[in-house]
Design a protein around this motif. Structure first.
Motif: not given
Lengths: 76, 472
Positions: A33, A45, A54, A58, A62, A66, B445-446, B449-450, B453-454, B456-458, B460-461, B464
């Protein structure tokens, strides 16, 4: 009365392996990525490609984290 | 000098009780249902531990016309306060094929009882008809009933205790024939009240047989005996059982342990304690055995300072035994606080019932052997998203609800709190906590967490794609 014992959906013994592999895949996808972000210019892009990478990264990160928590004894 | 004074004291006591014994109280008042009478009664009092166990065998006969559905057990107010457990069973069948059917026992209130006598009523399976008889086996346990005397002893002294009871069985019924046997831990008995016929041999003290005693007969006796067993009392025990549907049940137990025997007087000499273990600190204890479930894992034993290294764990397919040593041997009045924690596999204790609800089946009570718990709190932490929790225990417990926040929780976990006072090892029986749970909640719970992380990527996008440069 029939009793059925309830166990975890994923066997406990798999947790460390799952954690390692899912985190590894997740980190590789994350790396791809960022490589894509750095190497492509702003004009050519594609947002769809960015978002799919992404999402995949993730999901792997994730679930990987876990299983890392579970294998280290933090039962959430 | 101290020994002399103690000796004199005990003489005065025995003389006093000899006189009080002469005044054998026979109170005749209206018993709640006097149609029953007891043909034979045998009582065995076990004083070998610090928990007093009394086994009573009663042969009850109905002499009246009306059928009797319940049998009353009488206790003096002092004993009633120390009762931890009363169990009764009816003996069925002849000698060889004897089986015991458990009966329901409940405290019952009779305001007109003489001298504040308290009762437990045993509900018979079928009412006792005219001239019928039944044999009942009763077990009751008393805690904190051995009173250390002298109340303070030094390191080299042996622990002596008083046991108060009645030579005749307190009962609202007429007892035709009865006898009581008292089992003492050693053959050393300083003194005991004589109510003829009284007989003593070795570690056994026998009162009776007595014939034809009226209802509410009572003749107090005092037995002054040696008891050097571990008077281990957990003043407060909090057990937290945390269920995770990802495959484990985590148990954390907070102990406040005390030695409830004769208080320690003077100094403690470690050298003497270590070099002459047979005579020094005989009433103290330095280790305890905890019985944990089989397949236990990640066991720890620590206190506020950190890990306590003096423990041994032995596991086999039936049970796990954890031998723990507190940081110091416990003498009378000394206390120790520590924490034991362990994990057990989920599939051993969590089951699905017919109605689709889930239930936890776990052992009540304290895992330490021969220990009294003054106040036991069990907290069952259910997974997030559980609904309709309800607890079921074979005896009365106080129930309440709480909410707890743990890892990756949003709405908090429901906690079922069970409280019971005066718990003895016989309370180590399974109890159940029922609840409804939708397995989809396990994905909460998972997915949390997902989505972290998502996000965080959003971010970043978004960063940029933005043009933050000032210069065009």
């Amino acid at each position: 009365m029939t009793t059925k014992s309830i166990s975890s959906p994923v066997p406990d013994a798999w947790y460390p392996t799952l954690a390692v592999f899912m985190l590894a895949i997740g980190l590789v996808v994350t790396a791809s990525f960022f490589i894509y972000e750095a190497t492509s210019s702003r004009k050519n892009r594609s947002l769809v490609k960015e978002l799919t990478t992404a999402v995949v990264a993730s999901v792997f990160l994730g679930f990987g984290s876990l299983f890392l928590l579970l294998s280290s004894g933090i039962y959430v | 000098m101290g020994a002399m004074a103690n000796f004199r004291k005990s003489i005065i006591f025995s003389v006093l009780f000899f006189y009080s014994m002469l005044l054998v109280k026979t109170l005749s008042s209206s018993p709640p249902s006097s149609n029953l009478q007891i043909l034979t009664a045998e009582r065995r009092i076990d004083l070998t531990s610090h928990i007093v166990r009394v086994y009573l065998t009663l042969k009850v006969e109905n002499t009246g016309e009306a059928p009797a559905a319940e049998v009353l057990l009488a206790f003096s107010p002092a004993q009633f306060d120390h009762l931890a457990l009363v169990k009764a069973a009816a003996a069925v069948g002849k000698k060889k094929k004897k089986t015991y059917l458990p009966l329901e026992v409940n405290p019952s209130d009779h305001p007109d009882a003489p001298n504040g006598t308290k009762y437990y009523s045993i509900s018979l399976l079928k009412p006792l008809g005219k001239a019928e008889s039944i044999t009942l086996e009763i077990l009751y346990m008393l805690t904190h009933s051995l009173e250390p005397f002298p109340a303070e002893i030094s390191q080299s002294e042996s622990q002596l205790v008083y046991y108060h009871d009645s030579a005749v069985i307190l009962s609202p019924y007429h007892i035709k024939q009865q006898a009581s046997m008292v089992k003492t831990p050693t053959s050393k008995v300083e003194s005991f009240t004589r109510v003829e016929p009284t007989d003593r041999s070795g570690t056994e003290l026998r009162y009776g047989p007595y014939e034809d005693r009226h209802p509410y007969s009572y003749s107090p006796v005092i037995i002054h005996l040696e008891n050097n067993n571990a008077f281990a009392v957990v003043e407060e025990l909090e057990r937290e059982i945390e269920i995770s549907h990802w495959g484990s049940i985590q148990v954390t137990e907070h102990y406040k342990l005390a030695h409830a025997g004769a208080r320690h007087r003077g100094i403690f000499s470690r050298v003497e304690y270590q070099s002459r273990p047979s005579i020094s600190g005989v009433s103290s204890f330095k280790h305890l055995l905890a019985e944990l479930p089989p397949r236990v894992h990640s066991v720890y034993y620590r206190d506020d300072i950190g890990n306590i290294s003096s423990s041994r764990l032995r596991t086999n397919s039936k049970k796990s035994e954890l031998l723990i040593e507190p940081r110091y041997p416990l003498f009378g009045g000394w206390k120790a606080t520590f924490i034991i924690g362990y994990g057990v596999p989920l599939q051993d204790f969590l089951f699905e019932s017919d109605g689709g609800s889930r239930y936890l089946n776990y052992t009540f009570g304290c895992p330490l052997s021969e220990t009294v718990v003054d106040k036991l709190t069990i907290k069952v932490v259910l997974p997030e998203g559980s609904k309709n929790p309800s607890a079921k225990a074979p005896f009365t417990v106080e129930q309440s609800m709480e909410t707890k926040y743990s890892y990756l929780d949003v709405i908090g976990r429901t906690v079922v709190v069970l409280e019971k006072k005066n718990v003895v090892p016989e309370h180590n029986v399974p109890f159940q906590v029922y609840y409804n749970f939708n397995p989809m909640f396990m994905l909460a719970e998972p997915l949390m967490l997902v989505s972290a992380f998502f996000l965080f990527f959003i971010a970043c996008i978004a960063y940029l794609h933005m043009d933050l440069s000032i210069r065009k």
